[in-house]
Design an enzyme around this catalytic site. Structure first.
Site, PDB file in Angstrom:
ATOM      1  N   SER A  18      22.670 -20.455   6.713  1.00  0.00           N
ATOM      2  CA  SER A  18      22.569 -20.737   7.991  1.00  0.00           C
ATOM      3  C   SER A  18      23.969 -21.481   8.687  1.00  0.00           C
ATOM      4  O   SER A  18      25.096 -21.365   8.273  1.00  0.00           O
ATOM      5  CB  SER A  18      21.310 -20.941   8.831  1.00  0.00           C
ATOM      6  OG  SER A  18      21.054 -20.954  10.155  1.00  0.00           O
ATOM      7  N   ASP A  46      19.069 -14.417   9.000  1.00  0.00           N
ATOM      8  CA  ASP A  46      19.218 -15.986   8.572  1.00  0.00           C
ATOM      9  C   ASP A  46      18.415 -15.973   7.016  1.00  0.00           C
ATOM     10  O   ASP A  46      17.201 -15.561   6.988  1.00  0.00           O
ATOM     11  CB  ASP A  46      18.553 -16.796   9.697  1.00  0.00           C
ATOM     12  CG  ASP A  46      18.847 -18.247   9.182  1.00  0.00           C
ATOM     13  OD1 ASP A  46      18.637 -18.814   8.362  1.00  0.00           O
ATOM     14  OD2 ASP A  46      19.242 -18.648  10.344  1.00  0.00           O
TER      15      ASP A  46
END
Length: 298
Positions: free
Chosen positions: A43, A157
């Site tokens: 991320s 993610d």
């Protein structure tokens, strides 16, 4: 006299705007004489790690330090779909123009971005191909930013399953593995006398985003719900709690040589305008955590 360890595998965790602390950690490592050879990021850790591996961190840092609340709002591209609140493409295009895209395999440092495959229900290591395609996939927070379709897989993610991706570094031949956990224990980071001011500013910030979304809706009759900001905030805060629990398990299972802990209450997910403050915090935490590994006077 025994040589002190110098080469590092650096693990950069997920955590939204707190990820700017990674900038300060990297600065501290370089000042202390460490050489980062391999990077694994998830991320926001993939954003900073990938840009650092491309040798463009100074360029990014200068840009990020100048961000104001209104600038952050302008980077949000509203998505008129049921898959996500924002598309997540505008910020990637801005970063691509700022840094320039590269193939991961051509970078000076070995880099792995970690994403989650919804089809296979597991983490995916992205270590070849377009740098910003990998970063985009690793940052696709479910429900907030649109997923990425890559190699017939739907990617979101990486923090969903591995918010502090130590595993990609296990076979590295470096001297040390250093991990940066953005889900550290709360430290009541904001002083009490500044809390009210911070709350007022946050409310103003949310109003700006709400106005931005309302403006977009005036141009579209898709019937998008009125609580998009609250939904995004709820989603990322919920994911934050989940990632904190997973991070603690990962750190216990694959213990790095050192962990730099950034308190979870340092800033909220969307407070990217606090980049310099977070970088300074990362620097401070890194110097403190790594002080017993190297005599900085050398």
């Amino acid at each position: 006299m025994t040589d002190k360890p110098t080469s590092v595998s650096l693990v950069l965790g997920s955590g939204g705007a707190r990820g700017h602390a990674h900038i300060g950690v990297i600065r501290a490592l370089e000042e202390m004489g460490y050489h980062v050879r391999n990077i694994s990021g998830c991320s926001m850790g993939a954003v900073i790690g990938g840009i650092y591996a491309a040798d463009k961190l100074d360029t990014y840092t200068e840009w990020a330090y100048q961000l104001e609340r209104g600038d952050v709002v302008k980077l949000l591209d509203f998505s008129f779909s049921l898959r996500s609140i924002f598309k997540g493409e505008r910020i990637i295009e801005v970063l691509r123009e700022l840094v320039g895209d590269r193939k991961i395999e051509d970078l000076d440092k070995r880099f792995t971005a970690v994403a989650t495959s919804l089809d296979e229900q597991r983490e995916v290591w992205l270590n070849s191909g377009s740098l910003f395609t990998a970063i985009r996939a690793s940052t696709a927070v479910p429900g907030v930013f649109s997923p990425v379709e890559l190699d017939e897989r739907t990617l979101v993610d990486g923090g969903l399953v591995n918010p502090i991706p130590i595993a990609p570094t296990l076979n590295d031949s470096t001297d040390l593995t250093i991990a940066v956990n953005l889900a550290g224990l709360d430290e009541n980071y904001v002083p009490a006398e500044e809390a009210a001011k911070s709350d007022d500013e946050t409310n103003s910030y949310r109003e700006k985003i709400a106005d931005f979304l309302s403006g977009l809706r005036e141009k579209d009759d898709s019937g998008a719900p009125d609580n998009d900001l609250d939904a995004a905030d709820l989603l990322v805060r919920s994911i934050d709690v989940m990632q904190g629990a997973i991070a603690r398990l990962k750190l216990a299972a694959y213990a790095p040589d050192k962990t730099v802990e950034i308190p979870r209450d340092a800033c909220s997910f969307f407070e990217f305008h606090r980049a310099e403050e977070m970088a300074d915090l990362g620097y401070e935490k890194a110097r403190k955590a790594l002080g017993d590994l190297r005599d900085t006077s050398d």
